[in-house]
Design a protein around this motif. Structure first.
Motif, PDB file in Angstrom:
ATOM      1  N   MET A   1       1.023  -1.066  -0.040  1.00  0.00           N
ATOM      2  CA  MET A   1      -0.173   0.090   0.173  1.00  0.00           C
ATOM      3  C   MET A   1       0.962   1.241  -0.030  1.00  0.00           C
ATOM      4  SD  MET A   1      -2.556   1.193   3.037  1.00  0.00           S
ATOM      5  CE  MET A   1      -3.227   2.808   2.854  1.00  0.00           C
ATOM      6  N   THR A   2       0.560   2.156  -0.735  1.00  0.00           N
ATOM      7  CA  THR A   2       1.297   3.416  -0.810  1.00  0.00           C
ATOM      8  C   THR A   2       0.615   4.459   0.146  1.00  0.00           C
ATOM      9  OG1 THR A   2       2.025   5.142  -2.103  1.00  0.00           O
ATOM     10  CG2 THR A   2      -0.169   4.539  -2.741  1.00  0.00           C
ATOM     11  N   ASN A   3       1.475   5.228   0.635  1.00  0.00           N
ATOM     12  CA  ASN A   3       1.256   6.227   1.585  1.00  0.00           C
ATOM     13  C   ASN A   3       1.263   7.640   1.131  1.00  0.00           C
ATOM     14  OD1 ASN A   3       1.663   3.522   3.431  1.00  0.00           O
ATOM     15  ND2 ASN A   3       0.203   5.099   4.534  1.00  0.00           N
ATOM     16  N   VAL A   4       1.335   7.705  -0.322  1.00  0.00           N
ATOM     17  CA  VAL A   4       1.206   9.042  -0.883  1.00  0.00           C
ATOM     18  C   VAL A   4       0.038   8.998  -1.372  1.00  0.00           C
ATOM     19  CG1 VAL A   4       2.211  10.170  -2.775  1.00  0.00           C
ATOM     20  CG2 VAL A   4       3.839   8.997  -1.485  1.00  0.00           C
ATOM     21  N   ASP A   5      -0.891  10.162  -0.871  1.00  0.00           N
ATOM     22  CA  ASP A   5      -2.255  10.057  -1.222  1.00  0.00           C
ATOM     23  C   ASP A   5      -2.545  10.647  -2.683  1.00  0.00           C
ATOM     24  OD1 ASP A   5      -1.899  12.920  -1.411  1.00  0.00           O
ATOM     25  OD2 ASP A   5      -3.139  13.190   0.447  1.00  0.00           O
ATOM     26  N   SER A   6      -3.742  10.567  -3.249  1.00  0.00           N
ATOM     27  CA  SER A   6      -3.942  10.813  -4.663  1.00  0.00           C
ATOM     28  C   SER A   6      -3.470  12.269  -5.272  1.00  0.00           C
ATOM     29  CB  SER A   6      -5.430  10.893  -4.667  1.00  0.00           C
ATOM     30  OG  SER A   6      -6.035  11.993  -3.957  1.00  0.00           O
ATOM     31  N   ASN A   7      -3.155  13.176  -3.991  1.00  0.00           N
ATOM     32  CA  ASN A   7      -2.668  14.645  -4.365  1.00  0.00           C
ATOM     33  C   ASN A   7      -0.970  14.626  -4.607  1.00  0.00           C
ATOM     34  OD1 ASN A   7      -4.922  15.840  -4.466  1.00  0.00           O
ATOM     35  ND2 ASN A   7      -5.083  15.920  -2.366  1.00  0.00           N
ATOM     36  N   GLY A   8      -0.528  13.302  -4.379  1.00  0.00           N
ATOM     37  CA  GLY A   8       1.148  13.144  -4.420  1.00  0.00           C
ATOM     38  C   GLY A   8       1.630  13.417  -3.000  1.00  0.00           C
ATOM     39  N   LEU A   9       0.832  13.541  -1.928  1.00  0.00           N
ATOM     40  CA  LEU A   9       1.279  13.940  -0.630  1.00  0.00           C
ATOM     41  C   LEU A   9       1.841  12.758   0.108  1.00  0.00           C
ATOM     42  CD1 LEU A   9      -1.435  16.745   0.416  1.00  0.00           C
ATOM     43  CD2 LEU A   9       1.030  16.997  -0.536  1.00  0.00           C
ATOM     44  N   SER A  10       3.042  12.998   0.956  1.00  0.00           N
ATOM     45  CA  SER A  10       3.494  11.725   1.563  1.00  0.00           C
ATOM     46  C   SER A  10       3.309  12.083   3.319  1.00  0.00           C
ATOM     47  CB  SER A  10       4.956  11.671   1.292  1.00  0.00           C
ATOM     48  OG  SER A  10       5.703  12.446   2.060  1.00  0.00           O
ATOM     49  N   PRO A  11       3.724  11.367   3.976  1.00  0.00           N
ATOM     50  CA  PRO A  11       3.505  11.683   5.448  1.00  0.00           C
ATOM     51  C   PRO A  11       4.496  12.904   5.726  1.00  0.00           C
ATOM     52  CG  PRO A  11       3.736   9.192   5.314  1.00  0.00           C
ATOM     53  CD  PRO A  11       3.807  10.050   3.744  1.00  0.00           C
ATOM     54  N   LEU A  12       5.355  13.080   5.163  1.00  0.00           N
ATOM     55  CA  LEU A  12       6.457  14.255   5.239  1.00  0.00           C
ATOM     56  C   LEU A  12       5.903  15.448   5.001  1.00  0.00           C
ATOM     57  CD1 LEU A  12       9.758  12.487   4.358  1.00  0.00           C
ATOM     58  CD2 LEU A  12       8.558  12.960   6.806  1.00  0.00           C
ATOM     59  N   ASP A  13       4.565  15.455   4.110  1.00  0.00           N
ATOM     60  CA  ASP A  13       3.835  16.795   3.858  1.00  0.00           C
ATOM     61  C   ASP A  13       2.833  17.256   4.760  1.00  0.00           C
ATOM     62  OD1 ASP A  13       5.128  16.958   1.221  1.00  0.00           O
ATOM     63  OD2 ASP A  13       3.770  15.426   0.502  1.00  0.00           O
ATOM     64  N   ILE A  14       2.905  16.704   5.893  1.00  0.00           N
ATOM     65  CA  ILE A  14       1.706  16.914   6.887  1.00  0.00           C
ATOM     66  C   ILE A  14       2.333  17.943   7.966  1.00  0.00           C
ATOM     67  CG2 ILE A  14       0.695  15.846   9.118  1.00  0.00           C
ATOM     68  CD1 ILE A  14      -0.343  14.767   6.379  1.00  0.00           C
ATOM     69  N   ASP A  15       1.392  18.710   8.232  1.00  0.00           N
ATOM     70  CA  ASP A  15       1.888  20.030   9.222  1.00  0.00           C
ATOM     71  C   ASP A  15       1.987  19.299  10.713  1.00  0.00           C
ATOM     72  OD1 ASP A  15       2.371  21.842   7.356  1.00  0.00           O
ATOM     73  OD2 ASP A  15       0.257  22.452   7.511  1.00  0.00           O
TER      74      ASP A  15
ATOM     75  N   ARG B   1      -6.943  11.528  16.474  1.00  0.00           N
ATOM     76  CA  ARG B   1      -5.578  11.048  15.718  1.00  0.00           C
ATOM     77  C   ARG B   1      -4.969  12.070  14.863  1.00  0.00           C
ATOM     78  NH1 ARG B   1      -4.771   5.412  13.882  1.00  0.00           N
ATOM     79  NH2 ARG B   1      -7.080   5.274  13.883  1.00  0.00           N
ATOM     80  N   HIS B   2      -3.815  12.510  15.127  1.00  0.00           N
ATOM     81  CA  HIS B   2      -3.063  13.553  14.115  1.00  0.00           C
ATOM     82  C   HIS B   2      -2.958  12.950  12.753  1.00  0.00           C
ATOM     83  CE1 HIS B   2       0.099  16.055  12.482  1.00  0.00           C
ATOM     84  NE2 HIS B   2      -0.412  17.050  13.657  1.00  0.00           N
ATOM     85  N   GLN B   3      -3.081  13.960  11.822  1.00  0.00           N
ATOM     86  CA  GLN B   3      -3.134  13.493  10.504  1.00  0.00           C
ATOM     87  C   GLN B   3      -1.821  12.838  10.044  1.00  0.00           C
ATOM     88  OE1 GLN B   3      -3.343  17.358   8.501  1.00  0.00           O
ATOM     89  NE2 GLN B   3      -4.578  16.523   7.057  1.00  0.00           N
ATOM     90  N   LEU B   4      -0.852  12.749  10.730  1.00  0.00           N
ATOM     91  CA  LEU B   4       0.482  12.302  10.695  1.00  0.00           C
ATOM     92  C   LEU B   4       0.190  10.605  10.381  1.00  0.00           C
ATOM     93  CD1 LEU B   4       3.601  11.689   9.617  1.00  0.00           C
ATOM     94  CD2 LEU B   4       3.946  12.148  12.063  1.00  0.00           C
ATOM     95  N   TYR B   5      -0.453  10.450  11.669  1.00  0.00           N
ATOM     96  CA  TYR B   5      -0.713   8.972  12.015  1.00  0.00           C
ATOM     97  C   TYR B   5      -2.053   8.250  11.391  1.00  0.00           C
ATOM     98  CZ  TYR B   5       2.704   8.347  15.264  1.00  0.00           C
ATOM     99  OH  TYR B   5       4.098   7.883  15.869  1.00  0.00           O
ATOM    100  N   ASP B   6      -2.869   9.450  10.760  1.00  0.00           N
ATOM    101  CA  ASP B   6      -4.052   9.069   9.633  1.00  0.00           C
ATOM    102  C   ASP B   6      -3.262   8.403   8.578  1.00  0.00           C
ATOM    103  OD1 ASP B   6      -6.460   9.698  10.823  1.00  0.00           O
ATOM    104  OD2 ASP B   6      -6.339  11.672   9.982  1.00  0.00           O
ATOM    105  N   ARG B   7      -2.092   9.116   8.028  1.00  0.00           N
ATOM    106  CA  ARG B   7      -1.152   8.472   6.758  1.00  0.00           C
ATOM    107  C   ARG B   7      -0.557   7.206   7.414  1.00  0.00           C
ATOM    108  NH1 ARG B   7      -0.035  12.442   3.073  1.00  0.00           N
ATOM    109  NH2 ARG B   7      -2.264  13.003   3.782  1.00  0.00           N
ATOM    110  N   LEU B   8       0.209   7.105   8.400  1.00  0.00           N
ATOM    111  CA  LEU B   8       0.855   6.050   8.759  1.00  0.00           C
ATOM    112  C   LEU B   8       0.131   4.542   8.982  1.00  0.00           C
ATOM    113  CD1 LEU B   8       3.501   7.994  11.092  1.00  0.00           C
ATOM    114  CD2 LEU B   8       3.829   7.279   8.619  1.00  0.00           C
ATOM    115  N   THR B   9      -0.775   4.756   9.740  1.00  0.00           N
ATOM    116  CA  THR B   9      -1.429   3.380  10.343  1.00  0.00           C
ATOM    117  C   THR B   9      -2.024   2.535   9.053  1.00  0.00           C
ATOM    118  OG1 THR B   9      -3.558   4.822  10.641  1.00  0.00           O
ATOM    119  CG2 THR B   9      -2.029   4.465  12.574  1.00  0.00           C
ATOM    120  N   GLY B  10      -2.275   2.888   7.937  1.00  0.00           N
ATOM    121  CA  GLY B  10      -2.933   2.163   6.716  1.00  0.00           C
ATOM    122  C   GLY B  10      -1.556   1.090   6.439  1.00  0.00           C
TER     123      GLY B  10
END
Length: 169
Positions: A1-15, A110-119
Motif C-alpha cells: 500500500m502506498t502512503n502517498v495520497d492521490s494529491n501526491g502528498l507523503s507523510p512528510l507533507d503533514i503539518d 488522531r493526528h493527520q500524520l498517524y492517519d497517513r501512517l496507520t494504513g
C-alpha cells in the motif's frame, strides 16, 4: 500500500509542530529515510530511546533521522510538558534526534500524520491503530512508508537495521 495520497502528498507533507514549538517542517526530511516512533517517558519500553539514539548516531550522516512523536494515550505514560519531555530525553538518554509536539495517535483526535501512517501493515499484517508506545514506521527516501514495526521490536534489531540500511543503499 502506498502512503502517498492521490494529491501526491507523503507523510512528510503533514503539518506538525516541533516539541520546542513552531512548525517541525517535516519536508526538510524529504529524500531521507525517517523512522517515526511514538514515544513515552514512563513506559516499560522507554529504554528503547537508547537504541533509537544509537541508530540516529550511526546513520544520520547517511541521510537518516529518527523522529520522536510523544503520545500520552497509553496509560498516561507521557504526562509531561514539552519542556519536561525534552529535559528527560536529553538528560536520561542523550537524545539528539528531532521530536514533535505531543499528539494523539489513535481515536477521533488522531493526528493527520498517524492517519497517513496507520494504513501500512507490519510484517504480521497488522494495520490500523497504534498498539502501544514505540511503534515504528520507516519512511523511505521517496516519502512512502516502507516498513512498520511493533512496539516490542527493538530499534537495533536485525529487521529494523536491515530496513534502514536498504533505504540508505
Amino acid at each position: 500500500m502506498t502512503n502517498v495520497d492521490s494529491n501526491g502528498l507523503s507523510p512528510l507533507d503533514i503539518d506538525i509542530n516541533a516539541l520546542t514549538g513552531g512548525p517541525a517542517d517535516l519536508a526538510q526530511y524529504a529524500g531521507k529515510a525517517v523512522l517515526v516512533v511514538n514515544v513515552a517517558s514512563k513506559c516499560g519500553l522507554t529504554p528503547q530511546y537508547a537504541g533509537l539514539e544509537k541508530l540516529q548516531e550511526q546513520y544520520a550522516d547517511r541521510g537518516f533521522t529518527v523522529l520522536g512523536v510523544p503520545c500520552n494515550q497509553f496509560m498516561g505514560q507521557e504526562p509531561g510538558s514539552s519542556e519536561e519531555i525534552a529535559e528527560f530525553c536529553s538528560a536520561t538518554y542523550g537524545v539528539t534526534f528531532p521530536m514533535t509536539e505531543k499528539v494523539e495517535v489513535n481515536g477521533d483526535g488522531r493526528h493527520q500524520l498517524y492517519d497517513r501512517l496507520t494504513g501500512f501493515a507490519d510484517a504480521e499484517g497488522h494495520t490500523g491503530d497504534i498498539r502501544w508506545n514505540f511503534e515504528k514506521f520507516l519512511i523511505g527516501r521517496d516519502g512512502e512508508v516502507v516498513a512498520r514495526f511493533s512496539p516490542q521490536t527493538e530499534p537495533e534489531s536485525a529487521e529494523v537495521v536491515a530496513a534502514v540500511e536498504a533505504q540508505l543503499a
